[in-house]
Scaffold this active site. Sequence first.
Site: not given
Ligand code: NI
Length: 158
Positions: A46, A51, A88-89, A130, A134
């Site tokens: 995701g 991000q 998380c990336l 999640h 963000h």
């Molecule tokens: Ni994340």
Amino acid sequence: MAVRNIFKAGDDVLRKRSRPVQVIDRRIRTLLDDMAQTMYAADGAGLAAPQVGILRRVVVIDVGEGLVELINPEILSTEGSQINPEGCLSIPGRRCTVERPQKVVVRAYDRNGDEIEVTGEGFMAMAICHEIDHLDGILYTDKMIEDVTDKENEEAAK
Ligand code: NI
């Protein structure tokens, strides 16, 4: 389409509240395309627009059941609970357990501007929560129960 830079924890952009999308135009569809490409390139499940530095309420998710694009997602209802490790990336190399609903129903818009309703259970419910977090500047580590990074690394090394 282009792979965009993923901002990492510590960057202010991840702590800001994203604004709703007013018009779903070519720019938003390009953002969706780029976000999906960026997510797949990073082997993630995701990705939320902040991000990649864009403070708009847009997320992409693929938990192995195909790509789901959500514009202005809103959780309509939740059911049950689950506690599972998340990553998380934007926080590479780390995983922590978090409590999430077992099932969520979310309303959003798709890339054509049509209203959609998506029901997610298990991993998909976790991913939806999640990613929506963000959009409100919340990172999963804010909600972490236990850091399992070292434990998992030890298990993997065995
Ligand atoms: Ni994340």
